[in-house]
Enzyme design. Sequence first.
Site, PDB file in Angstrom:
ATOM      1  CG  HIS A 234     -40.769   7.293 -41.542  1.00 26.44           C
ATOM      2  ND1 HIS A 234     -41.504   6.875 -42.617  1.00 26.44           N
ATOM      3  CD2 HIS A 234     -39.460   7.190 -41.917  1.00 26.44           C
ATOM      4  CE1 HIS A 234     -40.696   6.543 -43.603  1.00 26.44           C
ATOM      5  NE2 HIS A 234     -39.439   6.725 -43.219  1.00 26.44           N
ATOM      6  CD  GLU A 235     -36.433   7.778 -39.699  1.00 27.51           C
ATOM      7  OE1 GLU A 235     -35.788   6.699 -39.835  1.00 27.51           O
ATOM      8  OE2 GLU A 235     -36.688   8.529 -40.654  1.00 27.51           O
TER       9      GLU A 235
END
Length: 673
Positions: A34-35
Amino acid sequence: MEVVLTSLLLGTLTGKIANIAMVALGLGLVIFFHELGHFAVAKWCNVKVERFSIGFGPIIYSFKYGETEYALSIIPFGGYVKMLGQDDVDPSQLSSEEIALDPRSYSAKPVYQRMGIISAGVIMNIITGMLFFAFAFRLGVASTPCIVGTAVPGMPAWESGIQPGDVIHKINGNETTSFMDIIRSSAFSDGDITMEGTHLNGEKFEVKVTPDQTGTRPQIGLLPAQSLQIPVYQDSNERITSKGTAAAKAEPPFSQGDTIKTINGETIENYAQLQRTYAAKSSETLKTGVVREGTPDTEIVEIEVKNNPFRTLGLWMEIGPIESIQKGSPADRAGLKVGDKITHIDGQDVGKALNPLRLPNYFSGRAGETIPIVVNREQDGAQPTEVNLNVVPLDNPAWLEHPVFSNTPLAVGSLGVAFHLIPTVLKVEEGSPAEKAGIKPNALIKKIKIIYPDNETAADWDPIPEVTYEFDDKNKNWANAFWEMQVRPGWPVELTFSQNGKIVEEKLNPWVNPKQKPDDQWSLPVRGIRLQSLREIQKADSMGQALGMGVQYTTNSAKDIYLTLRSLITGRVSPMELSGPVTIAKVAYEVAHDGYAQLLLFLGFLSVNLAVLNFLPIPVLDGGHMVFLCWEGITRKRPNEKVLTAATYVGMIFVLGLMIFVLYLDIFLRALS
């Protein structure tokens, strides 16, 4: 001996450490990807990334590479990418003129680039979720088929006539692929659901069921079937039979991996047949034929398993009104109605001459006969009237549908009726524990607590806990409490009752009535064998097919999350159904036991979950940032600093409040239940 034991302990410990490592790596990957999405697009747009962190709060470990600090933080519930000009904790950066002048600041970039950066995390989670699903299906995913193991008495599915062994083929016209389709359809349907399937005897059926909404989520009361195989555990000492039951005393003993093939020489094809056979022959000693793991199917080992007699306190309770009636059952055809109270059967008083708890056996033993019964029926604005009826019971074994849940009524399967028991004592058996405790007719039972035997602890009975039931107009739990006594053989009870205007507490040890002959004992429909859930493998034949299944599963998962959120908002699903990080980690650890495919499936669902929830229009989350960007794109003006700051702090308070709430559910409710 010490060397062998040490090796076993080390093997078990190594397995647990490996599972924990797999879970930590998997959950870390979900957050990392996600990051990474934010990070990669930010770099592509030439935004200065000051920190890339897995976790929140104080930093445990970090290093700097180029202009970015890479960190591992102490709170492992997420992560963040801190960019120049964008900080969730300090939203004023977005309007800082000094930072805005820096061409590499997030706030200096055009709206479309900032939208790309913000949405990249969600998009990455959707992609990785799909890949997790695809790899899982390529390996082969074990799913629970749509075969009914139990229809809970009194619940909508039971009332509609669905029985153990029934196969559900379609719900609302859509093909079913796993038992989750039943749970999903029940929880998210706006009204009735139509189920098509096949009964155990081969007959087709189509029923319309209205989900019950009295619990934390709508449900129809079906549980999946089990297999005929005893599980194989990592720990060779794990119990495969319930302590104190006939199965635990069987000769020769059962072994992990045993598969039940015959009973008294007759072939057993499925779990429903096993249930019916054990229930129909509940008082008999049976020879259960099993095939040992790793041996040919022709090598059957016969294990002699005695009966499990009911343990009672010697109390006959008052019968309550009929709670529910199965459609098309003998009771339905005879004209019985919900609310009727059965007072006499064959001219005998129910509660004084016939024990209401024995009615399932009474009618089962009279299958095919015409039996006269008398009921009291309520009349609008008038006194109850006495109605005489005749019923012809079916040949259904007694106690096949046992009251395993709180407030579950007692079912008489051969009639198709279910009723609660009122905690008023009508009769006390001579010589019983209740008589020795001084309990008299007309005493009112207030509470029962089933406690560990003397000198034994939770460790001796893990995972079976002590239980307490209180009785009042809302908590009609006598049948359920009585059943819980049976699954805890040898446990004493602490009984609180009202008698002659006084509240009395007594400790009683349930007994098996010595007047019963061994061959004619009132016996349970189960023997105490622990079986693993019935599973079937869904496996893609190629990577292309796996990707297609991954896309479909991703779409369905996102839809489920949306429907869950909608149901939470409308009140159809209770917030008590939510789970927090503790439960997520616990579930991940449990599925890791089932292999890489199940863990990948779980991580895929977690990835999609993270994507959908992160894109909700809540300040602090990616969706909240997207709302502000849309505002800026439409109005050509940046959001007002005060409004932006206030909204961010409100969003932060909401997210933190939600985190505290789910942690409370995880730690103080689920962990202690």
